[in-house]
Design an enzyme around this catalytic site. Structure first.
Site, PDB file in Angstrom:
ATOM      1  N   GLU A 190      -9.651  -9.305   3.142  1.00 29.83           N
ATOM      2  CA  GLU A 190      -8.518  -9.104   2.215  1.00 29.83           C
ATOM      3  C   GLU A 190      -7.833 -10.489   2.438  1.00 29.83           C
ATOM      4  O   GLU A 190      -7.410 -11.228   3.276  1.00 29.83           O
ATOM      5  CB  GLU A 190      -7.682  -8.017   2.538  1.00 29.83           C
ATOM      6  CG  GLU A 190      -6.465  -7.769   1.708  1.00 29.83           C
ATOM      7  CD  GLU A 190      -5.399  -6.620   2.214  1.00 29.83           C
ATOM      8  OE1 GLU A 190      -5.941  -5.642   2.490  1.00 29.83           O
ATOM      9  OE2 GLU A 190      -4.211  -6.899   2.089  1.00 29.83           O
ATOM     10  N   ASP A 232       2.833  -7.665   4.645  1.00 28.56           N
ATOM     11  CA  ASP A 232       1.476  -7.443   3.851  1.00 28.56           C
ATOM     12  C   ASP A 232       2.017  -6.843   2.329  1.00 28.56           C
ATOM     13  O   ASP A 232       2.121  -5.709   2.306  1.00 28.56           O
ATOM     14  CB  ASP A 232       0.703  -6.465   4.365  1.00 28.56           C
ATOM     15  CG  ASP A 232      -0.814  -6.111   4.033  1.00 28.56           C
ATOM     16  OD1 ASP A 232      -1.246  -7.157   3.422  1.00 28.56           O
ATOM     17  OD2 ASP A 232      -1.277  -5.121   4.327  1.00 28.56           O
ATOM     18  N   GLU A 286     -12.522  -4.250   8.450  1.00 22.82           N
ATOM     19  CA  GLU A 286     -11.628  -5.104   7.647  1.00 22.82           C
ATOM     20  C   GLU A 286     -10.632  -5.795   8.715  1.00 22.82           C
ATOM     21  O   GLU A 286      -9.618  -5.001   9.229  1.00 22.82           O
ATOM     22  CB  GLU A 286     -10.934  -4.163   6.697  1.00 22.82           C
ATOM     23  CG  GLU A 286      -9.954  -4.785   5.987  1.00 22.82           C
ATOM     24  CD  GLU A 286      -9.213  -4.090   4.637  1.00 22.82           C
ATOM     25  OE1 GLU A 286      -9.795  -3.016   4.397  1.00 22.82           O
ATOM     26  OE2 GLU A 286      -7.791  -4.376   4.336  1.00 22.82           O
ATOM     27  N   HIS A 329      -9.019   6.416   0.522  1.00 23.53           N
ATOM     28  CA  HIS A 329      -8.902   7.065   1.909  1.00 23.53           C
ATOM     29  C   HIS A 329      -8.989   8.598   1.668  1.00 23.53           C
ATOM     30  O   HIS A 329      -8.480   8.892   0.652  1.00 23.53           O
ATOM     31  CB  HIS A 329      -7.616   6.799   2.568  1.00 23.53           C
ATOM     32  CG  HIS A 329      -7.221   5.368   2.670  1.00 23.53           C
ATOM     33  ND1 HIS A 329      -6.582   4.767   1.749  1.00 23.53           N
ATOM     34  CD2 HIS A 329      -7.146   4.683   3.509  1.00 23.53           C
ATOM     35  CE1 HIS A 329      -6.343   3.405   2.156  1.00 23.53           C
ATOM     36  NE2 HIS A 329      -6.860   3.194   3.453  1.00 23.53           N
ATOM     37  N   ASP A 332      -5.892  10.350   0.419  1.00 26.08           N
ATOM     38  CA  ASP A 332      -5.309   9.747  -1.050  1.00 26.08           C
ATOM     39  C   ASP A 332      -5.877  10.919  -1.909  1.00 26.08           C
ATOM     40  O   ASP A 332      -5.199  11.132  -2.869  1.00 26.08           O
ATOM     41  CB  ASP A 332      -6.021   8.474  -1.435  1.00 26.08           C
ATOM     42  CG  ASP A 332      -5.819   7.217  -0.593  1.00 26.08           C
ATOM     43  OD1 ASP A 332      -4.788   7.096   0.334  1.00 26.08           O
ATOM     44  OD2 ASP A 332      -6.679   6.338  -0.648  1.00 26.08           O
TER      45      ASP A 332
HETATM   46  C1  XLS Z   1      -3.824  -2.175   4.799  1.00 24.29           C
HETATM   47  C2  XLS Z   1      -5.355  -2.268   4.653  1.00 24.29           C
HETATM   48  C3  XLS Z   1      -6.056  -0.768   4.068  1.00 24.29           C
HETATM   49  C4  XLS Z   1      -7.394  -0.913   4.038  1.00 24.29           C
HETATM   50  C5  XLS Z   1      -8.161   0.368   4.091  1.00 24.29           C
HETATM   51  O1  XLS Z   1      -3.220  -3.116   5.173  1.00 24.29           O
HETATM   52  O2  XLS Z   1      -5.535  -3.158   3.563  1.00 24.29           O
HETATM   53  O3  XLS Z   1      -5.236  -0.702   2.602  1.00 24.29           O
HETATM   54  O4  XLS Z   1      -7.825  -1.824   3.132  1.00 24.29           O
HETATM   55  O5  XLS Z   1      -7.695   1.150   4.950  1.00 24.29           O
HETATM   56 CA    CA Z   2      -7.290  -3.891   2.382  1.00 28.49          CA
HETATM   57 CA    CA Z   3      -3.333  -5.118   2.892  1.00 28.69          CA
END
Ligand code: XLS
Ligand code: CA
Ligand code: CA
Length: 434
Positions: free
Chosen positions: A265, A304, A229, A98, A101
């Protein structure tokens, strides 16, 4: 050197007792006609590995890290050195980050942008030196308090504009670092209650946001594969990109399918009440499988947790879907995973990635056996054989109609179904696990 206790991690085979060796991940090994390294384009996530302190809602940061400098920018620079040292030592070819980061945010957007310029110059140099590539970058438009009500779905137009500025810069960076993909994770794009939410307006604004991003990417002559995502909840109660199916219907509605694929994910899949393989299949049959964030959730915990993947059976089912879909194209396998809080040593970062990579390698080797044996393929053929001829074939070919089916059904007496032998089928997977 930051990881001075660690040498380059190599493949030593299953009998190795060296914890700092790959026991299954053998990059050059040919599997199903392709190098293992090409099947498994691993990436390391900057946020979990470099900036995460190990704090949780009940405890402070615990991670022991040796890259803290005199000031924020100095620390950011040291992190880059440490990060590339880790990538090289693990022999991982891709990374993801990001904007926040990699560079300090300074006192205003201008300062943030110029810090990003400084840091991406340094990162680019490292990339050129090592040959390591950018799988994807993204804009963090969810952490700072200004995004409390969302970014591209915020009720506040100034926040919308601010988010757009970060994405514009993100695309400039993607061009500069030759990013293969660009991710949008709708961090706070969702809502708590409809009593104060104009869902229709928010959704339309979100679509316009993506269209502006596409237009800008075209204008700078750098159009990476865009990825959305999905995630069902957390931080908001109702995230707009709930799961693969919801996200695809949004893309279809706003005519964005051409530009976007999905970044799926594992932990987000299970939070949505799906398996990871389900999400991958939904994307694959819609020609939208882009990239994956490799991790695992904990079914006993409802949030998460982003654990490193260590479950071979689950990972095998995911890799099976990826292979069936023909691979990830320009996508990759990003370890969006963090070490547990009690794994606070620097070496744990190495051990955790080895664990994740070996798990994926075992899964791939298991999939090779599954595919070569054709056991499940045969089950599938048998299960759907009624569509191979007669009325079934007519249905598949679109050569029948409801009247014909009506007449046909009238002639049927008792319909025979086959047992699925589900327990046998599922237990068979165990025979293939490496
Ligand atoms: C958070 C997300 C994040 C994305 C990118 O739960 O997984 O990390 O992958 O912003
Ligand atoms: Ca992610
Ligand atoms: Ca995540």
């Amino acid at each position: 050197m930051y990881f001075d206790k660690i040498d380059k991690v190599k493949f030593e085979g299953v009998d190795s007792t060296n914890p700092y060796a790959y026991r299954y991940y053998d990059k050059e090994k040919l599997v199903l006609g392709k190098r293992m390294g090409d099947h498994l384009p691993f990436a390391i996530a900057y946020w979990h590995t470099m900036t995460n302190g190990g704090d949780d809602p009940f405890g402070d940061s615990v991670n022991k890290r040796n890259w803290y400098g005199d000031n924020e920018l100095d620390t950011a620079k040291k992190r880059v050195d440490a990060f590339f040292e880790l990538l090289v030592k693990l022999d991982v070819e891709y990374f993801c980050f990001h904007d926040v980061d990699i560079a300090p945010q300074g006192n205003n957007l201008q300062e943030f942008m110029s810090n990003l310029d400084v840091m991406t110059d340094i990162i680019k140099e490292k990339m050129d030196e090592t040959g390591i590539k950018l799988l994807w970058n993204t804009a963090n438009v969810f952490t700072h308090p200004r995004f409390v009500n969302g970014a591209a779905t915020s009720p506040n137009a100034d926040v919308y504009a601010y988010s757009a500025a970060q994405v514009k810069k993100g695309l400039d960076i993607s061009k500069k670092l030759n990013g293969k993909n660009y991710v949008f994770w709708g961090g706070r794009e969702g809502y708590e209650t409809l009593l104060n939410t104009d869902m229709d307006l928010e959704e339309k604004n979100l679509a316009s946001f993506y269209k502006m991003a596409i237009d800008y990417a075209k204008s700078i002559d750098h159009l990476p594969q865009f990825l959305l995502e999905p995630k069902p909840k957390e931080p908001t109660k109702h995230q707009y990109d709930f799961d693969a199916a919801t996200t695809l219907s949004f893309l279809q509605k706003y005519d964005l399918m051409e530009y976007f694929k999905l970044n799926l994910e594992a932990n987000h899949a299970t939070l949505a009440g799906h398996t990871f393989e389900h999400e991958i299949r939904v994307a694959a049959i819609n020609n939208s499988l882009g990239s994956i964030d490799a991790n695992q959730g904990d079914l006993l915990l409802g949030w998460d947790v982003d654990e490193f993947p260590t479950n071979v059976a689950d990972t095998t089912l995911a890799v099976y879907e990826i292979i069936r879909a023909g691979g990830l194209g320009v996508g990759g396998i990003n370890f969006d995973a963090k070490v547990r809080r009690s794994s606070f040593e620097m070496e744990d970062l190495v051990l955790a990635h080895i664990a994740g990579m070996d798990t994926y390698a075992r899964a791939l080797l298991s999939v090779e056996k599954i595919i070569e044996d054709k056991f499940f393929e045969k089950i599938l053929e048998k299960r759907y054989h009624s569509y191979n001829n007669g009325i079934g074939k007519k249905i598949i070919d679109g050569e029948t109609n409801i009247l014909e089916l009506y007449e046909y059904a009238l002639e049927l007496n008792e319909i025979e179904n086959d047992s699925s032998h589900i327990e046998y089928v599922k237990s068979k997977l165990n025979d293939y696990l490496v």
